[in-house]
Enzyme design. Structure first.
Site, PDB file in Angstrom:
ATOM      1  N   ARG A 188      -3.772   4.726 -11.166  1.00 50.32           N
ATOM      2  CA  ARG A 188      -3.386   5.209  -9.830  1.00 50.32           C
ATOM      3  C   ARG A 188      -4.043   6.538  -9.478  1.00 50.32           C
ATOM      4  O   ARG A 188      -4.452   6.772  -8.345  1.00 50.32           O
ATOM      5  CB  ARG A 188      -1.853   5.386  -9.788  1.00 50.32           C
ATOM      6  CG  ARG A 188      -1.134   4.303  -9.014  1.00 50.32           C
ATOM      7  CD  ARG A 188       0.370   4.571  -8.987  1.00 50.32           C
ATOM      8  NE  ARG A 188       0.739   5.835  -8.356  1.00 50.32           N
ATOM      9  CZ  ARG A 188       0.790   6.036  -7.042  1.00 50.32           C
ATOM     10  NH1 ARG A 188       0.480   5.075  -6.214  1.00 50.32           N
ATOM     11  NH2 ARG A 188       1.144   7.208  -6.556  1.00 50.32           N
ATOM     12  N   ARG A 203       0.084   0.403   0.298  1.00 51.10           N
ATOM     13  CA  ARG A 203      -0.039   1.190  -0.940  1.00 51.10           C
ATOM     14  C   ARG A 203       0.615   2.536  -0.743  1.00 51.10           C
ATOM     15  O   ARG A 203       0.620   3.064   0.376  1.00 51.10           O
ATOM     16  CB  ARG A 203      -1.509   1.451  -1.280  1.00 51.10           C
ATOM     17  CG  ARG A 203      -2.331   0.226  -1.452  1.00 51.10           C
ATOM     18  CD  ARG A 203      -2.255  -0.298  -2.859  1.00 51.10           C
ATOM     19  NE  ARG A 203      -2.873  -1.614  -2.938  1.00 51.10           N
ATOM     20  CZ  ARG A 203      -2.802  -2.393  -3.992  1.00 51.10           C
ATOM     21  NH1 ARG A 203      -2.144  -2.009  -5.069  1.00 51.10           N
ATOM     22  NH2 ARG A 203      -3.376  -3.565  -3.997  1.00 51.10           N
ATOM     23  N   ASN A 234       2.941   6.784   8.912  1.00 49.59           N
ATOM     24  CA  ASN A 234       2.998   5.366   8.576  1.00 49.59           C
ATOM     25  C   ASN A 234       3.836   4.665   9.627  1.00 49.59           C
ATOM     26  O   ASN A 234       4.845   5.209  10.070  1.00 49.59           O
ATOM     27  CB  ASN A 234       3.639   5.192   7.197  1.00 49.59           C
ATOM     28  CG  ASN A 234       3.553   3.748   6.680  1.00 49.59           C
ATOM     29  OD1 ASN A 234       2.822   2.922   7.226  1.00 49.59           O
ATOM     30  ND2 ASN A 234       4.309   3.453   5.633  1.00 49.59           N
ATOM     31  N   HIS A 236       6.260   1.494  10.303  1.00 48.26           N
ATOM     32  CA  HIS A 236       7.078   0.603   9.475  1.00 48.26           C
ATOM     33  C   HIS A 236       7.898  -0.305  10.398  1.00 48.26           C
ATOM     34  O   HIS A 236       8.493   0.182  11.361  1.00 48.26           O
ATOM     35  CB  HIS A 236       7.995   1.449   8.578  1.00 48.26           C
ATOM     36  CG  HIS A 236       8.811   0.636   7.638  1.00 48.26           C
ATOM     37  ND1 HIS A 236       8.250  -0.080   6.595  1.00 48.26           N
ATOM     38  CD2 HIS A 236      10.141   0.392   7.591  1.00 48.26           C
ATOM     39  CE1 HIS A 236       9.210  -0.717   5.946  1.00 48.26           C
ATOM     40  NE2 HIS A 236      10.360  -0.450   6.534  1.00 48.26           N
ATOM     41  N   ASP A 252       5.849  11.089   3.071  1.00 47.33           N
ATOM     42  CA  ASP A 252       6.116  12.040   1.987  1.00 47.33           C
ATOM     43  C   ASP A 252       5.916  11.298   0.665  1.00 47.33           C
ATOM     44  O   ASP A 252       5.243  10.269   0.630  1.00 47.33           O
ATOM     45  CB  ASP A 252       7.508  12.687   2.146  1.00 47.33           C
ATOM     46  CG  ASP A 252       8.634  11.665   2.030  1.00 47.33           C
ATOM     47  OD1 ASP A 252       8.362  10.488   1.691  1.00 47.33           O
ATOM     48  OD2 ASP A 252       9.797  12.038   2.266  1.00 47.33           O
ATOM     49  N   GLY A 270       8.054   9.585  -1.043  1.00 48.75           N
ATOM     50  CA  GLY A 270       8.970   8.461  -1.264  1.00 48.75           C
ATOM     51  C   GLY A 270       8.446   7.185  -0.608  1.00 48.75           C
ATOM     52  O   GLY A 270       7.351   7.146  -0.059  1.00 48.75           O
ATOM     53  N   ASP A 327       8.879   5.065   2.368  1.00 47.42           N
ATOM     54  CA  ASP A 327       9.408   5.014   3.740  1.00 47.42           C
ATOM     55  C   ASP A 327      10.560   5.997   3.949  1.00 47.42           C
ATOM     56  O   ASP A 327      11.534   5.676   4.640  1.00 47.42           O
ATOM     57  CB  ASP A 327       9.829   3.571   4.098  1.00 47.42           C
ATOM     58  CG  ASP A 327       8.675   2.591   3.943  1.00 47.42           C
ATOM     59  OD1 ASP A 327       7.520   2.988   4.158  1.00 47.42           O
ATOM     60  OD2 ASP A 327       8.932   1.430   3.581  1.00 47.42           O
TER      61      ASP A 327
END
Ligand code: GAR
Length: 208
Positions: A66, A92, A106, A108, A140, A142, A144
């Protein structure tokens, strides 16, 4: 001066297409300067190429782990000097230092904090909610969990399956993404605790 956006994708690219459509108007103030993916041969990359936008593919499988993949992705992003990175169906997680270096949002397909993860539409349907939607949030470290920038509610209707519900969500999601990314980059934003405060909307965005 147009603000520079790099969009990361993993799939169909309808959100990318919506952003590219908006960018065609210089008054939008935003230019998609690059599109990156974790997989090759996906429709989203064709959407980018059809608009003449440079693309890159950085598959995690090409790297020993990763960290190496995140380093490679950072090296891909750097030359584009993005003002904002937009994850539009990018499946990802990014290492924390990348989203610190480049502000990253992002989109969602659920009303966060409900239904995080890869199967948000199916999870919402299985739970039996009557209202779901889309969320644009600042990424961040985490899954979502980042501060919400904007949300839109979408009803679940009798007889919905994952495909019909996701289709309805996406149509609202495209408008939310285009309006919010444009406003973030034209008017700016600040973060107070978990609250994201957007700069003043320009007059043409104020509903009559
Ligand atoms: C979008 O609905 C986006 O919210 C979702 O994938 C779809 C991509 O569609 N993302 C996630 O589920 C992330 N957890 P698109 O490729 O047609 O833009």
């Amino acid at each position: 001066m147009q603000k520079r956006v790099v969009v990361l994708v993993s799939g169909t690219g309808t959100n990318l297409a919506a952003l590219l459509g908006a960018c065609a108007d210089p008054a939008y103030g935003v230019c998609v300067v690059g599109v990156g993916s974790d997989r090759s041969a996906i429709p989203a990359l064709e959407v980018a190429s059809a608009h003449g936008v440079p693309t890159f593919v950085e598959p995690p499988g090409d790297h020993p782990g990763r960290d190496a993949w995140n380093d490679a992705l950072a090296a891909r992003l750097e030359p584009f000097a993005p003002d904002l990175v937009v994850l539009a169906g990018f499946m990802r997680l990014l290492r924390a230092d990348l989203v610190t270096r480049w502000p990253t949002v992002n989109t969602h397909p659920a009303l966060c904090p409900a239904f995080p993860g890869m199967h948000a539409v199916a999870d919402a349907l299985a739970y039996g909610v009557k209202l779901t939607g889309a969320t644009l949030f600042l990424v961040d470290d985490g899954v979502d969990t980042g501060p919400v920038v904007a949300q839109v509610a979408v009803p679940v209707v009798e007889g919905d399956d994952v495909s019909s519900l996701h289709h309805r969500i996406k149509s609202a999601e495209h408008d939310l993404l285009v309006a919010t990314v444009g406003r973030m980059l034209r008017a700016g934003y600040r973060i107070e605790g978990r609250r994201v405060i957007l700069g003043a909307a320009d007059p043409r965005e104020v509903p009559a």
